[in-house]
Scaffold this motif. Structure first.
Motif, PDB file in Angstrom:
ATOM      1  N   ASN A   1      39.594 -13.080  -3.170  1.00 11.07           N
ATOM      2  CA  ASN A   1      39.852 -11.828  -2.471  1.00 11.07           C
ATOM      3  C   ASN A   1      38.650 -10.897  -2.600  1.00 11.07           C
ATOM      4  O   ASN A   1      37.810 -11.063  -3.484  1.00 11.07           O
TER       5      ASN A   1
ATOM      6  N   THR B   1      42.719 -18.313  -6.028  1.00  9.44           N
ATOM      7  CA  THR B   1      42.673 -17.278  -5.007  1.00  9.44           C
ATOM      8  C   THR B   1      41.267 -16.688  -4.907  1.00  9.44           C
ATOM      9  O   THR B   1      40.503 -16.696  -5.876  1.00  9.44           O
TER      10      THR B   1
ATOM     11  N   ARG C   1      40.994 -17.294 -10.418  1.00  9.00           N
ATOM     12  CA  ARG C   1      40.810 -16.161  -9.515  1.00  9.00           C
ATOM     13  C   ARG C   1      39.320 -15.922  -9.266  1.00  9.00           C
ATOM     14  O   ARG C   1      38.514 -15.960 -10.200  1.00  9.00           O
TER      15      ARG C   1
ATOM     16  N   GLY D   1      42.323 -23.214  -2.117  1.00  8.84           N
ATOM     17  CA  GLY D   1      43.756 -22.920  -2.161  1.00  8.84           C
ATOM     18  C   GLY D   1      44.608 -24.062  -2.676  1.00  8.84           C
ATOM     19  O   GLY D   1      45.644 -23.842  -3.298  1.00  8.84           O
TER      20      GLY D   1
ATOM     21  N   THR E   1      45.524 -14.155  -1.247  1.00  9.75           N
ATOM     22  CA  THR E   1      44.233 -14.840  -1.136  1.00  9.75           C
ATOM     23  C   THR E   1      43.668 -14.658   0.264  1.00  9.75           C
ATOM     24  O   THR E   1      44.423 -14.506   1.235  1.00  9.75           O
TER      25      THR E   1
ATOM     26  N   ALA F   1      38.716 -19.095  -0.080  1.00 11.13           N
ATOM     27  CA  ALA F   1      40.178 -19.125  -0.256  1.00 11.13           C
ATOM     28  C   ALA F   1      40.770 -20.375   0.383  1.00 11.13           C
ATOM     29  O   ALA F   1      41.665 -21.022  -0.190  1.00 11.13           O
TER      30      ALA F   1
END
Length: 253
Positions: free
Chosen positions: A186, A184, A140, A179, A241, A175
């Motif tokens: 964000n 992800t 992440r 991916g 994402t 992202a």
């Protein structure tokens, strides 16, 4: 109550010695993550955060690293991986705020405004680039943006708003790039928070006209923002994402 949903994960929170960074580091530790924090100069504050994290039963480490120096990013990430063996979660939190003057002000502080771009954008980019090759598959990346990244309800914040808007496009590109590894990326966009950085811009009290712009007429708590970061870092955030999540009480709607 802790659910230890991040037990076995390793997180790096940049700018983790105070404010939202420290709150996020503690929230991640509450869910079982081992946590590294970076800091620029506040070694005493950073070690105090580390002591709190270790008291929660997790491993913790503070690393001195200046995000204004793009060459420092690889060393920071390398130290995290050397100490913990891996990196699963990157929270790009470190930033500064220089606001208060309009762009046509003859006394505009361009030196510090340029430094703001260096830290908020280029330093974040450097850290992300350093982390991307070693980040665990399924990892992440969470960027701490600002509501000013897409709404600017008052004057004097053009450069700060621009630096945070840049993170939105960058996060979407990251992202897309990562991916395929189920990583992800964000952006969490707080509004006003009870931090030293906010106080340096607004003073000790939030102006009434600014509160009036909030449908929920108060500022955020650090717990509310850090909980959103933890959600995106956790098992239930795996299909989000390229997103932008506002935690700002509706400021500017």
């Amino acid at each position: 109550m802790s659910n230890l949903s991040l037990k076995g994960k390793v997180a790096l929170v940049t700018g983790g010695s105070r404010g939202l960074g420290a709150a996020t580091a503690e929230a991640l530790a509450d869910q079982g993550a081992d946590v590294a924090i970076s800091y620029v100069a506040s070694a005493e504050k950073a070690e105090a955060v580390v002591a709190k994290l270790k008291a929660k039963g997790v491993r913790a480490l503070a690393i001195q690293s200046d995000q204004a120096d793009m060459t420092a990013a690889k060393s920071l990430v390398d130290k995290v991986v050397a100490h913990f063996g891996k990196l699963d979660i990157l929270v790009n939190n470190a930033a500064i705020a220089v606001q208060g003057k309009a762009v046509d002000d003859p006394e505009l502080d361009t030196v510090n405004l340029d430094r703001q771009w260096q830290i908020n954008v280029m330093g974040t980019v450097a850290t992300t680039r350093a982390a991307a090759p070693v980040l665990s598959d399924g990892g992440r990346i969470i960027f701490i943006g600002s509501l000013l990244g897409n709404r600017v309800p008052f004057a004097g914040a053009a450069d700060y708003a621009g630096s945070k808007a840049a993170l939105i496009g960058y996060a979407k590109g990251v992202a897309r790039d990562l991916g395929g590894r189920n990583i992800t990326a964000n952006v969490v966009q707080p509004g006003v928070m009870p931090t030293d950085m906010s106080a340096s811009v607004l003073g000790d009290d939030v102006p009434e006209p600014l509160l009036d712009l909030h449908p929920i007429r108060r500022i955020a708590t650090l717990a509310e923002v850090s909980a959103t970061v933890c959600f995106l870092a956790g098992p239930n955030g795996g299909y989000m994402t390229g997103g932008v999540v506002d935690v700002a009480g509706g400021l500017g709607i």
